[in-house]
Design a protein around this motif. Sequence first.
Motif, PDB file in Angstrom:
ATOM      1  N   LEU A   1       0.852  -1.186   0.000  1.00 20.72           N
ATOM      2  CA  LEU A   1       0.000   0.000   0.000  1.00 20.72           C
ATOM      3  C   LEU A   1       0.888   1.235   0.000  1.00 20.72           C
ATOM      4  CD1 LEU A   1      -2.778   1.382   0.280  1.00 20.72           C
ATOM      5  CD2 LEU A   1      -2.541   1.138   2.758  1.00 20.72           C
ATOM      6  N   THR A   2       0.733   2.079  -0.989  1.00 23.68           N
ATOM      7  CA  THR A   2       1.569   3.267  -1.096  1.00 23.68           C
ATOM      8  C   THR A   2       0.910   4.452  -0.407  1.00 23.68           C
ATOM      9  OG1 THR A   2       0.598   4.095  -3.158  1.00 23.68           O
ATOM     10  CG2 THR A   2       2.323   2.422  -3.349  1.00 23.68           C
ATOM     11  N   ASP A   3       1.701   5.518  -0.244  1.00 23.94           N
ATOM     12  CA  ASP A   3       1.176   6.725   0.387  1.00 23.94           C
ATOM     13  C   ASP A   3      -0.027   7.289  -0.363  1.00 23.94           C
ATOM     14  OD1 ASP A   3       3.062   6.651   2.355  1.00 23.94           O
ATOM     15  OD2 ASP A   3       4.474   7.969   1.335  1.00 23.94           O
ATOM     16  N   GLY A   4      -0.074   7.091  -1.674  1.00 31.85           N
ATOM     17  CA  GLY A   4      -1.181   7.621  -2.461  1.00 31.85           C
ATOM     18  C   GLY A   4      -2.409   6.741  -2.488  1.00 31.85           C
ATOM     19  N   GLY A   5      -2.381   5.623  -1.758  1.00 27.86           N
ATOM     20  CA  GLY A   5      -3.542   4.744  -1.701  1.00 27.86           C
ATOM     21  C   GLY A   5      -3.529   3.611  -2.707  1.00 27.86           C
ATOM     22  N   ARG A   6      -2.541   3.593  -3.592  1.00 27.54           N
ATOM     23  CA  ARG A   6      -2.463   2.511  -4.570  1.00 27.54           C
ATOM     24  C   ARG A   6      -2.129   1.205  -3.854  1.00 27.54           C
ATOM     25  NH1 ARG A   6      -1.734   1.805 -10.080  1.00 27.54           N
ATOM     26  NH2 ARG A   6      -0.482  -0.004 -10.683  1.00 27.54           N
ATOM     27  N   THR A   7      -2.872   0.158  -4.167  1.00 30.47           N
ATOM     28  CA  THR A   7      -2.734  -1.117  -3.460  1.00 30.47           C
ATOM     29  C   THR A   7      -2.509  -2.244  -4.459  1.00 30.47           C
ATOM     30  OG1 THR A   7      -4.254  -0.333  -1.750  1.00 30.47           O
ATOM     31  CG2 THR A   7      -3.804  -2.692  -1.809  1.00 30.47           C
ATOM     32  N   THR A   8      -1.519  -3.078  -4.167  1.00 35.58           N
ATOM     33  CA  THR A   8      -1.214  -4.255  -4.965  1.00 35.58           C
ATOM     34  C   THR A   8      -1.266  -5.476  -4.066  1.00 35.58           C
ATOM     35  OG1 THR A   8       0.247  -2.995  -6.420  1.00 35.58           O
ATOM     36  CG2 THR A   8       0.490  -5.386  -6.445  1.00 35.58           C
ATOM     37  N   LEU A   9      -1.985  -6.498  -4.498  1.00 30.98           N
ATOM     38  CA  LEU A   9      -2.086  -7.748  -3.745  1.00 30.98           C
ATOM     39  C   LEU A   9      -1.592  -8.897  -4.609  1.00 30.98           C
ATOM     40  CD1 LEU A   9      -5.679  -7.449  -2.211  1.00 30.98           C
ATOM     41  CD2 LEU A   9      -3.526  -6.829  -1.139  1.00 30.98           C
ATOM     42  N   LEU A  10      -0.834  -9.799  -4.020  1.00 26.54           N
ATOM     43  CA  LEU A  10      -0.417 -11.038  -4.667  1.00 26.54           C
ATOM     44  C   LEU A  10      -1.007 -12.196  -3.877  1.00 26.54           C
ATOM     45  CD1 LEU A  10       3.371 -10.350  -5.410  1.00 26.54           C
ATOM     46  CD2 LEU A  10       1.386  -9.906  -6.868  1.00 26.54           C
ATOM     47  N   GLY A  11      -1.740 -13.073  -4.555  1.00 29.69           N
ATOM     48  CA  GLY A  11      -2.397 -14.187  -3.886  1.00 29.69           C
ATOM     49  C   GLY A  11      -1.703 -15.499  -4.156  1.00 29.69           C
ATOM     50  N   TYR A  12      -1.489 -16.277  -3.116  1.00 31.10           N
ATOM     51  CA  TYR A  12      -0.886 -17.605  -3.200  1.00 31.10           C
ATOM     52  C   TYR A  12      -1.865 -18.617  -2.605  1.00 31.10           C
ATOM     53  CZ  TYR A  12       3.458 -15.008  -4.033  1.00 31.10           C
ATOM     54  OH  TYR A  12       4.420 -14.154  -4.553  1.00 31.10           O
ATOM     55  N   GLY A  13      -3.017 -18.741  -3.241  1.00 33.24           N
ATOM     56  CA  GLY A  13      -4.012 -19.702  -2.797  1.00 33.24           C
ATOM     57  C   GLY A  13      -4.663 -19.359  -1.478  1.00 33.24           C
ATOM     58  N   HIS A  14      -4.635 -18.096  -1.080  1.00 33.62           N
ATOM     59  CA  HIS A  14      -5.131 -17.676   0.229  1.00 33.62           C
ATOM     60  C   HIS A  14      -6.491 -16.985   0.078  1.00 33.62           C
ATOM     61  CE1 HIS A  14      -4.250 -16.859   4.466  1.00 33.62           C
ATOM     62  NE2 HIS A  14      -4.890 -15.712   4.306  1.00 33.62           N
ATOM     63  N   PRO A  15      -7.341 -17.022   1.102  1.00 32.94           N
ATOM     64  CA  PRO A  15      -8.606 -16.281   1.043  1.00 32.94           C
ATOM     65  C   PRO A  15      -8.375 -14.803   0.737  1.00 32.94           C
ATOM     66  CG  PRO A  15      -8.616 -17.753   2.928  1.00 32.94           C
ATOM     67  CD  PRO A  15      -7.238 -17.817   2.353  1.00 32.94           C
ATOM     68  N   SER A  16      -9.199 -14.255  -0.126  1.00 29.50           N
ATOM     69  CA  SER A  16      -9.039 -12.866  -0.551  1.00 29.50           C
ATOM     70  C   SER A  16      -9.391 -11.908   0.575  1.00 29.50           C
ATOM     71  CB  SER A  16      -9.934 -12.579  -1.755  1.00 29.50           C
ATOM     72  OG  SER A  16      -9.589 -13.397  -2.854  1.00 29.50           O
ATOM     73  N   PRO A  17      -8.663 -10.807   0.699  1.00 26.90           N
ATOM     74  CA  PRO A  17      -9.029  -9.782   1.686  1.00 26.90           C
ATOM     75  C   PRO A  17     -10.347  -9.114   1.311  1.00 26.90           C
ATOM     76  CG  PRO A  17      -6.746  -9.539   0.960  1.00 26.90           C
ATOM     77  CD  PRO A  17      -7.393 -10.498   0.021  1.00 26.90           C
ATOM     78  N   LEU A  18     -10.974  -8.503   2.313  1.00 30.05           N
ATOM     79  CA  LEU A  18     -12.225  -7.783   2.116  1.00 30.05           C
ATOM     80  C   LEU A  18     -11.957  -6.293   2.272  1.00 30.05           C
ATOM     81  CD1 LEU A  18     -15.332  -8.012   1.729  1.00 30.05           C
ATOM     82  CD2 LEU A  18     -15.519  -7.964   4.234  1.00 30.05           C
ATOM     83  N   VAL A  19     -12.357  -5.520   1.270  1.00 27.52           N
ATOM     84  CA  VAL A  19     -12.189  -4.066   1.300  1.00 27.52           C
ATOM     85  C   VAL A  19     -13.478  -3.445   1.819  1.00 27.52           C
ATOM     86  CG1 VAL A  19     -11.674  -1.998  -0.045  1.00 27.52           C
ATOM     87  CG2 VAL A  19     -10.592  -4.180  -0.641  1.00 27.52           C
ATOM     88  N   ILE A  20     -13.369  -2.663   2.878  1.00 28.81           N
ATOM     89  CA  ILE A  20     -14.523  -1.975   3.475  1.00 28.81           C
ATOM     90  C   ILE A  20     -14.396  -0.493   3.146  1.00 28.81           C
ATOM     91  CG2 ILE A  20     -15.785  -1.475   5.602  1.00 28.81           C
ATOM     92  CD1 ILE A  20     -13.320  -4.277   5.711  1.00 28.81           C
ATOM     93  N   ARG A  21     -15.254  -0.007   2.271  1.00 29.76           N
ATOM     94  CA  ARG A  21     -15.157   1.377   1.815  1.00 29.76           C
ATOM     95  C   ARG A  21     -15.733   2.330   2.860  1.00 29.76           C
ATOM     96  NH1 ARG A  21     -11.504   1.659  -2.274  1.00 29.76           N
ATOM     97  NH2 ARG A  21     -11.882  -0.004  -3.815  1.00 29.76           N
ATOM     98  N   ALA A  22     -15.020   3.432   3.070  1.00 28.26           N
ATOM     99  CA  ALA A  22     -15.498   4.442   4.021  1.00 28.26           C
ATOM    100  C   ALA A  22     -16.806   5.059   3.555  1.00 28.26           C
ATOM    101  CB  ALA A  22     -14.437   5.527   4.208  1.00 28.26           C
ATOM    102  N   ALA A  23     -16.997   5.140   2.238  1.00 33.29           N
ATOM    103  CA  ALA A  23     -18.212   5.717   1.689  1.00 33.29           C
ATOM    104  C   ALA A  23     -19.383   4.755   1.711  1.00 33.29           C
ATOM    105  CB  ALA A  23     -17.961   6.188   0.250  1.00 33.29           C
ATOM    106  N   GLY A  24     -19.132   3.497   2.099  1.00 38.21           N
ATOM    107  CA  GLY A  24     -20.191   2.500   2.143  1.00 38.21           C
ATOM    108  C   GLY A  24     -19.934   1.365   1.174  1.00 38.21           C
ATOM    109  N   GLY A  25     -20.331   0.173   1.550  1.00 39.17           N
ATOM    110  CA  GLY A  25     -20.171  -0.976   0.680  1.00 39.17           C
ATOM    111  C   GLY A  25     -18.869  -1.716   0.951  1.00 39.17           C
ATOM    112  N   THR A  26     -18.826  -2.944   0.442  1.00 37.00           N
ATOM    113  CA  THR A  26     -17.635  -3.784   0.568  1.00 37.00           C
ATOM    114  C   THR A  26     -17.328  -4.416  -0.779  1.00 37.00           C
ATOM    115  OG1 THR A  26     -18.937  -5.728   1.203  1.00 37.00           O
ATOM    116  CG2 THR A  26     -18.111  -4.314   2.993  1.00 37.00           C
ATOM    117  N   ALA A  27     -16.109  -4.892  -0.930  1.00 38.93           N
ATOM    118  CA  ALA A  27     -15.707  -5.568  -2.159  1.00 38.93           C
ATOM    119  C   ALA A  27     -14.588  -6.538  -1.827  1.00 38.93           C
ATOM    120  CB  ALA A  27     -15.243  -4.559  -3.214  1.00 38.93           C
ATOM    121  N   TRP A  28     -14.624  -7.699  -2.466  1.00 36.08           N
ATOM    122  CA  TRP A  28     -13.561  -8.678  -2.287  1.00 36.08           C
ATOM    123  C   TRP A  28     -12.405  -8.342  -3.220  1.00 36.08           C
ATOM    124  CZ3 TRP A  28     -13.640 -11.935   1.669  1.00 36.08           C
ATOM    125  CH2 TRP A  28     -14.868 -12.273   2.236  1.00 36.08           C
ATOM    126  N   ALA A  29     -11.196  -8.421  -2.710  1.00 36.64           N
ATOM    127  CA  ALA A  29     -10.005  -8.180  -3.530  1.00 36.64           C
ATOM    128  C   ALA A  29      -9.566  -9.502  -4.150  1.00 36.64           C
ATOM    129  CB  ALA A  29      -8.889  -7.573  -2.679  1.00 36.64           C
TER     130      ALA A  29
END
Length: 406
Positions: free
Chosen positions: A230-258
Motif C-alpha cells: 500500500l503506497t502513500d497515495g492509496g495505490r494497493t497491490t495484492l499477490l495471492g498464493y491460494g489464500h482467502p481474498s481480503p475484504l475491502v470496506i469502503r469508508a463511503a459505504g459498501g464492501t468488495a472482495w479483492a
Amino acid sequence: MRHHREAVDPLGEYVDRGGVCAVLGVALLDLVLGWEVRLLPLYAAGPAVASARASTRGVVGTGVFAALFALLLAWYDQVLVTHRFLAALAAIVLVTGFGAAAARARTRQENRLASARAVAETAQRAIAPPLPGTEGPVRIAAAYDSAAAGARVGGDFCAVVPVQGGVRVVMGDVQGKGLGTVGLSAVLLGAFRDSAPSEPRLEGVGLRMACAMQRLPDEERFATMVLAELTDGGRTTLLGYGHPSPLVIRAAGGTAWAHPREPGIPLGLAGLADPRPGRWHGRLDEGDRVLFHTDGLVEARDAQGRFYPLETGSALLRGAPPAACVERLRADVRDHAAHEGADDRALLLVEYAGGPAAGPGVRAAAAPPGPLTRAHLGCDVCPVADCPLVASLETGGGRARPHPAE
C-alpha cells in the motif's frame, strides 16, 4: 517515575488464611456438637488446606496453629494425657509434614512453570512481535487465536513492514494448526521481514519466501498467503498464493472482495503448477479499510453448520477505531462458532489514513515487469537440488502475470 510499594501481609507469610479458617470452622462445629463429640483429629484439615496454596513455611505455621487449638481444647476437656488427644496430635503432625513436602514440590513446579512461561512469551514475542498501531500511511489492528490454549503463535502469521513510500503486508496460513506449525511460520516471517524492506518487486518477496521454504529439510507442508503493498497515495497491490481474498470496506459505504484474476498456488507446491501468484490492483480512499484474514474466520461454523457470514459481519468493522472493530469481529466469530473446537485464526485490519501522492521510491507497482533471474535469487549457491522454483524461472515463471491498467 512513580513507584508503587506493594502491600505486604505479614500474617500470610507464616500461616495460610484458608487453613486458619478451616481450623476455626472445625472449632465452631466442635462447640456446637458439645463435649460428648470432640473433633480433635479434624484439626488436621488446617494444614491440609494450606498445602494446596501456601508455602512450606505457611503450611508448617498453619499446622502449629491447628496443634495449639487442639491442645487448648484438650486442656479444656481434660484429655491432654489420653490416647484420644495423642492420636489427634499425631494426625496433625503427619498431615503437616506431608503437606509441607507437597507444598515444597508444588512451589518448585510453579517456579519451573513460571520460567517456562517467561521463555515461551519471549519466544512468541520474537516470532510474532506486537504490530504497531500506526505504520506509514496506515493504521493497524490485529488479533490472533491459536488452536493451542495459551499460545499467541501458530500456523497463521501476519506482519507489516514499512518501505519507502508505503508499507508491505503479509498474511499467511501454514498447513495444519497449533504449535506444530510454529517452525515454518517463523521461517516464512523471517524471510518476509528480511526481504520486504529491500526487494524492489513484491513478487521477489514472495519468491524469497518460497526459497526459504524449499531450503527446509524434509518439510512437506505448504502455506497459503497474500502479500500486499500500500503506497502513500492509496495505490494497493495484492499477490495471492491460494489464500482467502481480503475484504475491502469502503469508508463511503459498501464492501468488495479483492479477488485476484488468478488464484495462485500455495508456497511449497511449485512443482505441481505455475507458481506465479494471482494479482489484484486497486486504490484506497482515506478511511477505507482492508481486512486480511485466514480461513479460520470464513470457515467458522455455527451449530447448524453455516459458515461465518463475513460480509454481514463487516458492519462490525465500521464506526470505531481499528482495534475496537477487530475485537468486536473476533467476539462475534467466537459466538458464532462456540460449539466448535479451537482453530488458528488471524485477523489484520489495515485502514488507509491518507497521505501525500506517491513519490519516487522502491515499489512493486512501479517496478519493470522483467523476469526474476537465478542470479537474483542466489540459485548458484543454494544447496537445494532439483528446486522446482528454478525450473519456473527458466520457463518464465518469475515474470508477473499481465494485469489490466486501472
